[in-house]
Structures are given as C-alpha cells and as structure tokens.
Design a protein around this motif. Structure first.
Motif, PDB file in Angstrom:
ATOM      1  N   SER A  98      36.654  34.022  85.850  1.00 42.08           N
ATOM      2  CA  SER A  98      36.798  35.342  85.243  1.00 42.08           C
ATOM      3  C   SER A  98      37.834  36.138  86.032  1.00 42.08           C
ATOM      4  O   SER A  98      38.317  35.711  87.080  1.00 42.08           O
ATOM      5  N   ALA A  99      38.166  37.318  85.494  1.00 44.06           N
ATOM      6  CA  ALA A  99      39.155  38.158  86.181  1.00 44.06           C
ATOM      7  C   ALA A  99      38.658  38.573  87.565  1.00 44.06           C
ATOM      8  O   ALA A  99      39.414  38.585  88.537  1.00 44.06           O
ATOM      9  N   TRP A 100      37.343  38.902  87.653  1.00 45.03           N
ATOM     10  CA  TRP A 100      36.765  39.280  88.953  1.00 45.03           C
ATOM     11  C   TRP A 100      36.892  38.131  89.945  1.00 45.03           C
ATOM     12  O   TRP A 100      37.270  38.332  91.107  1.00 45.03           O
ATOM     13  N   GLU A 101      36.549  36.940  89.496  1.00 43.56           N
ATOM     14  CA  GLU A 101      36.603  35.790  90.403  1.00 43.56           C
ATOM     15  C   GLU A 101      38.036  35.479  90.810  1.00 43.56           C
ATOM     16  O   GLU A 101      38.288  35.054  91.940  1.00 43.56           O
ATOM     17  N   GLY A 102      38.982  35.672  89.896  1.00 41.90           N
ATOM     18  CA  GLY A 102      40.383  35.440  90.250  1.00 41.90           C
ATOM     19  C   GLY A 102      40.869  36.395  91.324  1.00 41.90           C
ATOM     20  O   GLY A 102      41.538  35.994  92.287  1.00 41.90           O
ATOM     21  N   VAL A 103      40.517  37.692  91.183  1.00 38.94           N
ATOM     22  CA  VAL A 103      40.912  38.675  92.203  1.00 38.94           C
ATOM     23  C   VAL A 103      40.217  38.368  93.526  1.00 38.94           C
ATOM     24  O   VAL A 103      40.821  38.470  94.606  1.00 38.94           O
ATOM     25  N   GLY A 104      38.928  37.978  93.447  1.00 33.34           N
ATOM     26  CA  GLY A 104      38.218  37.617  94.671  1.00 33.34           C
ATOM     27  C   GLY A 104      38.831  36.412  95.358  1.00 33.34           C
ATOM     28  O   GLY A 104      38.909  36.357  96.589  1.00 33.34           O
ATOM     29  N   ALA A 105      39.299  35.439  94.570  1.00 33.68           N
ATOM     30  CA  ALA A 105      39.942  34.266  95.161  1.00 33.68           C
ATOM     31  C   ALA A 105      41.252  34.636  95.837  1.00 33.68           C
ATOM     32  O   ALA A 105      41.595  34.106  96.903  1.00 33.68           O
ATOM     33  N   ILE A 106      42.009  35.569  95.236  1.00 39.97           N
ATOM     34  CA  ILE A 106      43.255  36.022  95.867  1.00 39.97           C
ATOM     35  C   ILE A 106      42.955  36.712  97.201  1.00 39.97           C
ATOM     36  O   ILE A 106      43.652  36.497  98.206  1.00 39.97           O
ATOM     37  N   TYR A 107      41.901  37.531  97.216  1.00 43.20           N
ATOM     38  CA  TYR A 107      41.540  38.205  98.466  1.00 43.20           C
ATOM     39  C   TYR A 107      41.167  37.195  99.543  1.00 43.20           C
ATOM     40  O   TYR A 107      41.637  37.287 100.692  1.00 43.20           O
ATOM     41  N   LEU A 108      40.315  36.221  99.200  1.00 41.81           N
ATOM     42  CA  LEU A 108      39.894  35.234 100.193  1.00 41.81           C
ATOM     43  C   LEU A 108      41.070  34.375 100.648  1.00 41.81           C
ATOM     44  O   LEU A 108      41.129  33.979 101.822  1.00 41.81           O
ATOM     45  N   ALA A 109      42.011  34.108  99.745  1.00 49.40           N
ATOM     46  CA  ALA A 109      43.201  33.355 100.156  1.00 49.40           C
ATOM     47  C   ALA A 109      44.025  34.159 101.156  1.00 49.40           C
ATOM     48  O   ALA A 109      44.562  33.601 102.129  1.00 49.40           O
ATOM     49  N   GLY A 110      44.116  35.474 100.952  1.00 50.73           N
ATOM     50  CA  GLY A 110      44.821  36.320 101.918  1.00 50.73           C
ATOM     51  C   GLY A 110      44.138  36.345 103.268  1.00 50.73           C
ATOM     52  O   GLY A 110      44.797  36.335 104.316  1.00 50.73           O
ATOM     53  N   VAL A 111      42.788  36.379 103.267  1.00 48.33           N
ATOM     54  CA  VAL A 111      42.045  36.336 104.528  1.00 48.33           C
ATOM     55  C   VAL A 111      42.307  35.022 105.250  1.00 48.33           C
ATOM     56  O   VAL A 111      42.561  34.994 106.468  1.00 48.33           O
ATOM     57  N   ALA A 112      42.234  33.912 104.507  1.00 48.71           N
ATOM     58  CA  ALA A 112      42.478  32.608 105.127  1.00 48.71           C
ATOM     59  C   ALA A 112      43.900  32.516 105.672  1.00 48.71           C
ATOM     60  O   ALA A 112      44.123  31.962 106.758  1.00 48.71           O
ATOM     61  N   LEU A 113      44.868  33.047 104.942  1.00 53.92           N
ATOM     62  CA  LEU A 113      46.257  33.018 105.406  1.00 53.92           C
ATOM     63  C   LEU A 113      46.424  33.836 106.687  1.00 53.92           C
ATOM     64  O   LEU A 113      47.095  33.399 107.639  1.00 53.92           O
ATOM     65  N   GLY A 114      45.806  35.030 106.733  1.00 50.36           N
ATOM     66  CA  GLY A 114      45.917  35.867 107.928  1.00 50.36           C
ATOM     67  C   GLY A 114      45.262  35.239 109.146  1.00 50.36           C
ATOM     68  O   GLY A 114      45.834  35.243 110.249  1.00 50.36           O
ATOM     69  N   LEU A 115      44.068  34.680 108.961  1.00 51.34           N
ATOM     70  CA  LEU A 115      43.394  34.033 110.087  1.00 51.34           C
ATOM     71  C   LEU A 115      44.122  32.763 110.513  1.00 51.34           C
ATOM     72  O   LEU A 115      44.186  32.446 111.714  1.00 51.34           O
ATOM     73  N   GLY A 116      44.686  32.030 109.546  1.00 52.08           N
ATOM     74  CA  GLY A 116      45.459  30.841 109.898  1.00 52.08           C
ATOM     75  C   GLY A 116      46.712  31.193 110.686  1.00 52.08           C
ATOM     76  O   GLY A 116      47.071  30.497 111.641  1.00 52.08           O
ATOM     77  N   ARG A 117      47.367  32.269 110.278  1.00 55.49           N
ATOM     78  CA  ARG A 117      48.565  32.728 111.017  1.00 55.49           C
ATOM     79  C   ARG A 117      48.201  33.125 112.441  1.00 55.49           C
ATOM     80  O   ARG A 117      48.928  32.796 113.399  1.00 55.49           O
ATOM     81  N   LEU A 118      47.079  33.829 112.591  1.00 52.95           N
ATOM     82  CA  LEU A 118      46.642  34.232 113.923  1.00 52.95           C
ATOM     83  C   LEU A 118      46.322  33.012 114.781  1.00 52.95           C
ATOM     84  O   LEU A 118      46.695  32.949 115.963  1.00 52.95           O
ATOM     85  N   THR A 119      45.656  32.025 114.210  1.00 47.75           N
ATOM     86  CA  THR A 119      45.327  30.806 114.960  1.00 47.75           C
ATOM     87  C   THR A 119      46.587  30.073 115.387  1.00 47.75           C
ATOM     88  O   THR A 119      46.686  29.572 116.523  1.00 47.75           O
ATOM     89  N   TRP A 120      47.585  30.022 114.508  1.00 50.35           N
ATOM     90  CA  TRP A 120      48.841  29.353 114.847  1.00 50.35           C
ATOM     91  C   TRP A 120      49.563  30.073 115.986  1.00 50.35           C
ATOM     92  O   TRP A 120      50.097  29.434 116.894  1.00 50.35           O
TER      93      TRP A 120
END
Length: 487
Positions: A98-120
């Motif tokens: 759904s639209a809600w789940e799509g926006v939530g997935a984008i948010y979680l992808a941004g969190v994963a990207l930020g934490l991955g960048r910090l780990t690197w």
C-alpha cells in the motif's frame, strides 16, 4: 511494520526537536555554558523521540474547544465513533504494498543507508589508524599521518601531522586541544548524534544538531588548550592554521580536527569573558512543558468528562440565582417535601416593576436511568478512558480502521442481483484483556454486508486494553463501514 504508527511518530518528533534546536540557536549558542549546551544537544533527539510516545494526561472538557465523537447504539452503549471504513469491489486487498507501506519502506531504507554509511566511516578510520605508524602514550595513541590527515582525533587515537612544522609551543597547544577531545569522549557524542541523524533523517533539525555539537566540542577543547599557549597567541595560531588548511584534501566527518570550521566563532568566544546568563538555561523547561501541554490538548480521545460539581460552578451567576429562587419557592409550596418520581422545571417571568419576578414550577416525570452497560464477561463498559485501547503496533483510530478494512471481503452478488450502497454501523467492545467482545450490528444494510463487517471486526487481533486510573477497563467502539457498488 506498522507504517502509519511509524510515520506518525516521526512527524511527532519535528516540533520538539525544532523547538530544542531553536532554544540553543537563539538563546544559548552565544553563551559560555559549553557543557550545558553539549548535554542539551545530546538529549534533544532522545527527548524528541520519546515525547510523542508519552501518555497524555486527560484535560477537563471545559479546557478543550473540540468535542469527542461519541455514538450511541440502540442498546444504549455509548462508544467512540471511529473513522469511516471505505469498502467496495476495488477495495479488496491487492497484491503488493500500500502507499503507507511504500513510504515506510523508503524511510527504513534511508535509516539503513545512514547507519551503513556511519559503519563504513568508522571502519575506514579504524583501518587507517591500524596502518599508520603509532606511538602509545598514557591515555591515548599518537598516529603519524605524514600529511595525509590534519591534526585531529578519533576515539583514543590522535592523528598527528608531523610535516606541519610547528614550533614546540604551538605543537603543545594543538596536542592539548586534541587531547581534550579524547579525554572528554567527544567521539562518542558524534557517533550518538550520527546514529540519531540516520534514524530521524526526514527531520531537518536532526541534521542541524551535529554541526552545533561539533562547534561546542571545539569550544570546550579551546577552553582547555588556550592556557597552554596564551590568551593572545592561541587565537592567532587558530586563524593561521585554519587559513593553511584551505584547499587541503577533505577528511572524514567523524574526526575532531584542530582546524575545524567556525573559526571566527571560536576566536570570538575566546575573547568573550561575559558571565553566563543563567536564565537562558531555564528556557528549556517552559519549552518542553508547552510541547507536552500541546500534545495533551491534541489527545482528544483521552479527555475526561467535566464533573457535575465543576459544571455547577461554571454556570453563570444568573442561572444559579434562578435555581435558588425556584428551590425556595417550591419548598414554600410543598412544605419542604418533594413529590417522588418527578423533578422541577423552573420558569421565571419578570413583572412591570423593577426586580418583580414570578416563579412558576412545573413537575415533570423523571426518566428511568439507563442501566450501565457491561460486557458479556461482566465488566463495566466505558465510552472512553484515560488510555484508549491500541492495536499492538499503536497507530490510534487510523490503525483500527485500516485493520478492519484489510479484513473486509466484499460480498459477491448473485446472478442478476444488484448490490446496494450504503453504510453499516457495527458496535464492539475491547474487554479488559484486550479481546474483541460483543460485536453487533447497530445499523445494517443487508445480511451479506452485515456479516462481512462482523467477520472483519471479529478477526481483529488482541488489543492493548484501555486503562482508567491505571487499571484495565472495557471500552466500546462504533465503526461505520461504507460499501460502494461498482460504478
């Protein structure tokens, strides 16, 4: 993943985080209370994340300009009216997100990207520190960079540019500055805010906290290092090394370099000897209190009814005077006795002369009180409570509506049958153990539609029960479901 709750919580962090950052930026940035500013900046994301999750105290009804939507069923159960559920042939659950789940997935992808960048970044600095020539000293490790990095620090490692050709006094000042970062554990602060920035990345204020903290770190280190060089020589050294660093290769944002930005601000603060204005530090308390009150005012579902005593006190003086006059006149007429099963209706007429009043009292039957509704398990049913029932993932009334909508199966029409359009109102109670009880149709549309709504309601998962005075209570809900036929 409960996307509506997640995004609602994220939106709720915007106002508190912005308020705390503005208090720092407008009132505290120019003050010499560096440790206080450091603590405020470190706690700001935690407070902003926790404030939307705190239970809100109920406000008296007279403090709120809005009303709580309450529906009364045919059996006399007052219940919270939920938002309308839209159901139709096109509203059947479809494959995909759904639209809600799509926006939530984008948010979680941004969190994963930020934490991955910090780990690197952390791993890269750790790998670099291991490869450079190092010298262990009491309390820290000195790593010689050969000009590849400026004088800076990360954790317990001080990166030292031995090619800088500094006089001994200036080299001692720069080293004292970096050791202040190490001893005060500034790297841990940076990693803390970097992690929060990854979690709150859609919140613009989360990206403003880190530069403010880095400046505060530099001011703290300057305050420790300046006495080693002299009040006049240290600002000159700071400006000269900052100018030399212009055009130099970029370095990791996790480092604590001596030539960090905000050089002019640091020099100005070194010259500032004004005492700290303590009243500015207290601005945080009214700011947080105001945010909590606004959150309480917005929690309409938790508003308690106004007590009868308060209603009587809130009546205008003229009304109170009329009631007293009516009671006195009625007492004189009946000799102080009241007719059982009746109540008085007061009418006051004013005569031609000033102050002349004619009081007329009419006895009307008292309606029988409606019995207090209870669940099938014998628990008293509340129409709202201090803490309303919630689905396991939270989300309030919107989450309940979406859960019902996801479980509704649109009835199939028989050959030649035209299904009607309209609304079905269903009443159900969340018992003290969180289970759905006593689901019934209050206003039906057709047997097929009524059965579809009841089946969807009965499939709801176990709730977190409502609470009144800290004790679990049963709370009734009414949910309208609108069925739309094919166009």
């Amino acid at each position: 993943m409960n996307a509506p709750f997640l995004l609602t919580w994220l939106a709720g962090t915007l106002l508190p985080l912005g308020t705390l950052w503005l208090v720092y930026r407008l009132a505290l940035r120019g003050e010499r209370c560096f440790e206080y500013n450091r603590a405020l900046l470190l706690l700001a994301p935690l407070l902003a994340a926790a404030l939307p999750l705190l239970p809100r105290p109920a406000l008296p009804l007279w403090l709120n300009s809005s009303a709580v939507a309450v529906a009364t069923s045919k059996v006399g159960v007052a219940a919270v009216l939920l938002p309308v559920v839209q159901a139709g042939p096109a509203a059947a659950p479809a494959a995909g997100w759904s639209a809600w789940e799509g926006v939530g997935a984008i948010y979680l992808a941004g969190v994963a990207l930020g934490l991955g960048r910090l780990t690197w970044q952390v791993g890269r600095l750790w790998w670099l520190a291991r490869r450079l020539p190092r010298e262990r000293r009491p309390g820290y490790v000195l790593a010689y960079t050969g000009g590849r990095l400026p004088a800076s620090s990360f954790g317990r490692v001080v990166f030292w540019d031995e090619t800088a050709d500094l006089p001994p006094a200036e080299a001692a000042a720069v080293l004292a500055h970096e050791l202040a970062h190490v001893q005060q554990r500034h790297t841990s602060d940076v990693l803390w805010l970097e992690a929060w920035r990854a979690v709150l990345w859609p919140n613009p204020f989360a990206h403003l906290l880190l530069p403010a903290l880095r400046l505060t770190h530099e001011l703290l280190a300057d305050a420790d290092a300046a006495p080693a060089t002299g009040a006049a020589a240290y600002p000159t050294l700071l400006a000269r090394l900052a100018a030399r660093q212009l055009g130099a290769p970029a370095y990791s944002p996790l480092l604590q370099p001596f030539t960090f930005s905000f050089t002019l601000t640091r020099i100005a603060m070194l010259q500032n000897q004004n005492p700290v204005r303590r009243w500015k530090q207290w601005l945080v308390l009214p700011a947080l209190g105001g945010l909590f009150f606004l959150g309480s005012h917005a929690a309409l579902a938790q508003i308690a009814p106004m007590p009868a005593e308060a209603q009587q006190k809130a009546q205008p003086d003229d009304v109170s005077r009329k009631i007293r006059l009516a009671e006195r006149a009625d007492s004189l007429r009946t000799g102080g006795k009241y007719e059982p099963g009746t109540t008085q209706q007061v009418n006051i007429a004013y005569g031609d002369k000033p102050g002349q009043e004619v009081v007329t009292i009419t006895r009307v039957p008292i309606p029988r009180p409606v019995p207090q509704p209870v669940t099938s398990s014998g628990h008293k049913v509340y129409r709202y409570a201090e803490q309303m029932p919630q689905l396991p993932g939270g989300g309030g009334q919107v989450a309940i509506t979406q859960a019902v909508q996801s479980k509704i199966t649109y009835p199939k029409a028989a050959p030649g049958e035209v299904l009607p359009s309209g609304r079905v109102f269903a009443n159900f109670t969340i018992d003290t153990d969180g289970t759905v009880q006593d689901a019934k149709i209050v206003k039906g549309l057709s047997p097929a539609f009524d059965a579809a709504v009841l089946a969807a309601v009965r499939q709801l998962p176990r709730f977190e029960p409502g609470k009144q005075n800290g004790q679990p209570v049963a709370v009734a809900f009414t949910i309208p479901v609108e069925f739309k036929a094919k166009p």
